[in-house]
Write a protein that holds these residues in place. Structure first.
Motif, PDB file in Angstrom:
ATOM      1  N   PHE A  35       0.939  -1.010  -0.063  1.00 19.35           N
ATOM      2  CA  PHE A  35      -0.041  -0.140   0.102  1.00 19.35           C
ATOM      3  C   PHE A  35       1.045   1.177  -0.029  1.00 19.35           C
ATOM      4  N   SER A  36       2.071   1.137   0.494  1.00 19.89           N
ATOM      5  CA  SER A  36       2.844   2.339   0.507  1.00 19.89           C
ATOM      6  C   SER A  36       3.280   2.638  -1.079  1.00 19.89           C
ATOM      7  N   LEU A  37       3.716   1.751  -1.859  1.00 20.09           N
ATOM      8  CA  LEU A  37       4.108   2.083  -3.051  1.00 20.09           C
ATOM      9  C   LEU A  37       2.663   2.429  -3.990  1.00 20.09           C
ATOM     10  N   ILE A  38       1.598   1.676  -3.529  1.00 19.89           N
ATOM     11  CA  ILE A  38       0.661   1.920  -4.615  1.00 19.89           C
ATOM     12  C   ILE A  38       0.104   3.245  -4.286  1.00 19.89           C
ATOM     13  N   SER A  39      -0.091   3.711  -3.040  1.00 15.15           N
ATOM     14  CA  SER A  39      -0.787   5.092  -2.646  1.00 15.15           C
ATOM     15  C   SER A  39       0.247   6.265  -3.234  1.00 15.15           C
ATOM     16  N   HIS A  40       1.565   5.763  -3.272  1.00 12.29           N
ATOM     17  CA  HIS A  40       2.483   6.787  -3.995  1.00 12.29           C
ATOM     18  C   HIS A  40       2.293   6.765  -5.252  1.00 12.29           C
ATOM     19  N   ILE A  41       2.073   5.791  -6.104  1.00  8.24           N
ATOM     20  CA  ILE A  41       1.907   5.714  -7.649  1.00  8.24           C
ATOM     21  C   ILE A  41       0.369   6.389  -7.990  1.00  8.24           C
ATOM     22  N   ALA A  42      -0.508   5.837  -7.172  1.00  5.33           N
ATOM     23  CA  ALA A  42      -1.991   6.766  -7.217  1.00  5.33           C
ATOM     24  C   ALA A  42      -1.959   8.240  -7.364  1.00  5.33           C
ATOM     25  N   GLY A  43      -0.880   8.413  -6.429  1.00  4.84           N
ATOM     26  CA  GLY A  43      -0.831  10.039  -6.244  1.00  4.84           C
ATOM     27  C   GLY A  43      -0.346  10.739  -7.537  1.00  4.84           C
ATOM     28  N   LYS A  44       0.362   9.888  -8.443  1.00  8.29           N
ATOM     29  CA  LYS A  44       0.892  10.526  -9.496  1.00  8.29           C
ATOM     30  C   LYS A  44      -0.567  11.128 -10.824  1.00  8.29           C
ATOM     31  N   LYS A  45      -1.760  10.458 -10.282  1.00  4.79           N
ATOM     32  CA  LYS A  45      -2.688  10.498 -11.080  1.00  4.79           C
ATOM     33  C   LYS A  45      -2.723  10.209 -12.665  1.00  4.79           C
ATOM     34  N   LYS A  46      -2.094   9.176 -12.586  1.00  7.76           N
ATOM     35  CA  LYS A  46      -1.966   8.466 -14.044  1.00  7.76           C
ATOM     36  C   LYS A  46      -2.769   6.983 -14.180  1.00  7.76           C
ATOM     37  N   PRO A  47      -3.189   6.667 -15.303  1.00  5.22           N
ATOM     38  CA  PRO A  47      -3.740   5.518 -15.212  1.00  5.22           C
ATOM     39  C   PRO A  47      -2.680   4.251 -14.813  1.00  5.22           C
ATOM     40  N   ILE A  48      -3.564   3.281 -14.348  1.00  2.46           N
ATOM     41  CA  ILE A  48      -2.748   2.071 -13.384  1.00  2.46           C
ATOM     42  C   ILE A  48      -3.221   0.785 -13.996  1.00  2.46           C
ATOM     43  N   ILE A  49      -2.332  -0.097 -14.312  1.00  2.00           N
ATOM     44  CA  ILE A  49      -2.363  -1.352 -14.972  1.00  2.00           C
ATOM     45  C   ILE A  49      -1.982  -2.342 -13.768  1.00  2.00           C
ATOM     46  N   LEU A  50      -2.700  -3.110 -13.102  1.00  2.00           N
ATOM     47  CA  LEU A  50      -2.608  -3.690 -11.790  1.00  2.00           C
ATOM     48  C   LEU A  50      -2.583  -5.394 -12.102  1.00  2.00           C
ATOM     49  N   SER A  51      -1.597  -6.027 -11.796  1.00  2.84           N
ATOM     50  CA  SER A  51      -1.541  -7.373 -11.996  1.00  2.84           C
ATOM     51  C   SER A  51      -2.162  -7.868 -10.797  1.00  2.84           C
ATOM     52  N   THR A  52      -2.908  -9.095 -11.079  1.00  3.65           N
ATOM     53  CA  THR A  52      -3.604  -9.673  -9.745  1.00  3.65           C
ATOM     54  C   THR A  52      -3.428 -11.302  -9.734  1.00  3.65           C
ATOM     55  N   GLY A  53      -2.150 -11.516  -9.894  1.00  2.00           N
ATOM     56  CA  GLY A  53      -1.551 -12.856  -9.498  1.00  2.00           C
ATOM     57  C   GLY A  53      -1.414 -13.048  -7.896  1.00  2.00           C
ATOM     58  N   ALA A  54      -1.946 -14.192  -7.684  1.00  2.00           N
ATOM     59  CA  ALA A  54      -1.717 -14.539  -6.100  1.00  2.00           C
ATOM     60  C   ALA A  54      -2.561 -13.826  -5.127  1.00  2.00           C
ATOM     61  N   SER A  55      -3.526 -13.163  -5.885  1.00  4.69           N
ATOM     62  CA  SER A  55      -4.429 -12.146  -5.185  1.00  4.69           C
ATOM     63  C   SER A  55      -5.852 -12.891  -5.066  1.00  4.69           C
ATOM     64  N   SER A  56      -6.469 -12.814  -3.874  1.00  3.48           N
ATOM     65  CA  SER A  56      -7.709 -12.876  -3.617  1.00  3.48           C
ATOM     66  C   SER A  56      -8.579 -11.706  -4.111  1.00  3.48           C
ATOM     67  N   PHE A  57     -10.011 -11.941  -4.344  1.00  2.00           N
ATOM     68  CA  PHE A  57     -10.983 -10.807  -4.627  1.00  2.00           C
ATOM     69  C   PHE A  57     -10.935  -9.838  -3.381  1.00  2.00           C
ATOM     70  N   THR A  58     -10.902 -10.422  -2.287  1.00  2.00           N
ATOM     71  CA  THR A  58     -10.811  -9.217  -1.338  1.00  2.00           C
ATOM     72  C   THR A  58      -9.801  -8.367  -1.060  1.00  2.00           C
ATOM     73  N   GLU A  59      -8.442  -9.167  -1.371  1.00  2.00           N
ATOM     74  CA  GLU A  59      -7.308  -8.319  -1.632  1.00  2.00           C
ATOM     75  C   GLU A  59      -7.303  -7.267  -2.850  1.00  2.00           C
TER      76      GLU A  59
END
Length: 350
Positions: free
Chosen positions: A133-157
């Motif tokens: 979440f530290s990295l993700i929030s920093h990236i989101a703050g750049k206000k650009k589109p995001i491609i997020l890979s979901t390998g090894a992740s649950s729907f809740t995550e």
């Protein structure tokens, strides 16, 4: 937040070639990867950018196929490929632009995000960082589109991560179905999860990041396209025979070129227009569909019975009675004689 945000000017789906660190730490090789990628029609060439000490601890066991990549320590492997400078990446981006292919790199820490933001039109976040979440929030703050890979992740995550991104940015997000195995056995591709992601997250674009071996990748990506994925990522190398790293599950120029040609064909086959659908079958509609004919001679004033009729090809044009009107004319009286084998028309009842 639909595919239009990640649309391709070249292909029916956005296609990213993941060079990763297949440059083996050699800047000349990185330029070569860009050069080859630019000739096979992909939209982007993407690298991976990290500082090993900011990515893995001293004790960091491998999660890849040790028969293909024998180094069993993450930090030892990553330390081989983290030597490029900020200037190097800017030069690579300029070179890609000069060849007409987009440039991306996955930044694995916040310092690299800040350094390379000027050259990145969007951000790709790796599966393993979906909960960072530290990295993700920093990236989101750049206000650009995001491609997020979901390998090894649950729907809740995935939901929690999307909530975090949306609390910071309203930019489009693409969720990439992915299996975090290198390589992914074809029986473990789990491609139907694309449908699950589409149903669970209907307001985002869905894509597919493929880690199967090249001999299975083409059919995997074609299937993913048919299931609705519209952004694709596949590892890329100039030489699939090279040992170690990601070469063994990568595409080369020929693989990529063949796949993109196939995707364009699939897109043409999939497209639907009601008017075109009927127009291209107009001869079949005219000559293969049946009209109603007299099975035997009938006289003026006779009442039409089903036993008097036979449906035959074609319907008599322009005023023959089509076979689907059978039950509407039963019981009606003929207004003129009808010879055996003669097509029944509207004038026979006027």
């Amino acid at each position: 937040m639909t595919f239009s945000a990640f649309g391709s000017k070249k292909n029916p789906a956005l296609f990213i070639l993941e060079a990763g660190v297949n440059h083996e730490g050699q800047i000349e090789k990185a330029f070569e990867l860009i050069r080859e990628a630019s000739t096979c029609g992909a939209d982007f060439i993407k690298f991976q950018t990290y500082t090993a000490e900011k990515l893995a601890a001293k004790h960091s066991p491998s999660y890849w196929n040790l028969q293909e990549e024998p180094i069993s320590s993450q930090i030892e492997l990553f330390s081989k490929f983290d030597g490029f400078s900020k200037t190097d990446y800017f030069n690579l981006a300029d070179y890609a632009k000069s060849l007409g292919i987009g440039f991306l790199t996955t930044c694995f820490d916040e310092d690299w995000v800040d350094d390379l933001d000027p050259i990145l039109p969007l951000y790709k976040i790796a599966s393993a960082d979906l909960t960072n979440f530290s990295l993700i929030s920093h990236i989101a703050g750049k206000k650009k589109p995001i491609i997020l890979s979901t390998g090894a992740s649950s729907f809740t995550e995935i939901s929690h991560t999307l909530e975090l991104i949306r609390s910071i940015s309203n930019q489009p997000v693409c969720l990439m179905h992915c299996v975090l195995n290198y390589p992914t056995e074809f029986t473990n591709a789990n491609l139907d999860r694309i449908l699950n992601l589409s149903k669970e997250f209907p307001d985002v674009t869905i894509g597919y990041s493929d880690h199967t071996r090249p001999e299975f990748s083409k059919i995997a990506i074609q299937t993913a396209f048919s299931l609705g994925a519209r952004v694709f990522e596949k590892h890329f190398t100039t030489d699939k025979s090279m040992r170690g790293n990601d070469h063994y599950h990568s595409f080369d120029y020929r693989d990529c070129n063949e796949l993109l040609t196939t995707l364009k064909t699939l897109n043409s086959m999939k497209a639907f227009s009601e008017s075109n659908f009927l127009m291209i079958q107009s001869d079949a509609r005219s000559f293969a569909r049946r009209g109603l004919y007299a099975k035997q001679g009938l006289r003026k004033g006779d009442t039409i019975r089903q036993s008097d009729l036979i449906p035959l090809r074609p319907r008599f044009e322009p005023d023959g009675i089509p076979s689907e009107e059978l039950f509407n004319i039963l019981g009606q009286e003929l207004t003129e004689d009808l010879a055996a084998g003669e097509a029944i028309t509207i004038r026979h009842f006027i």
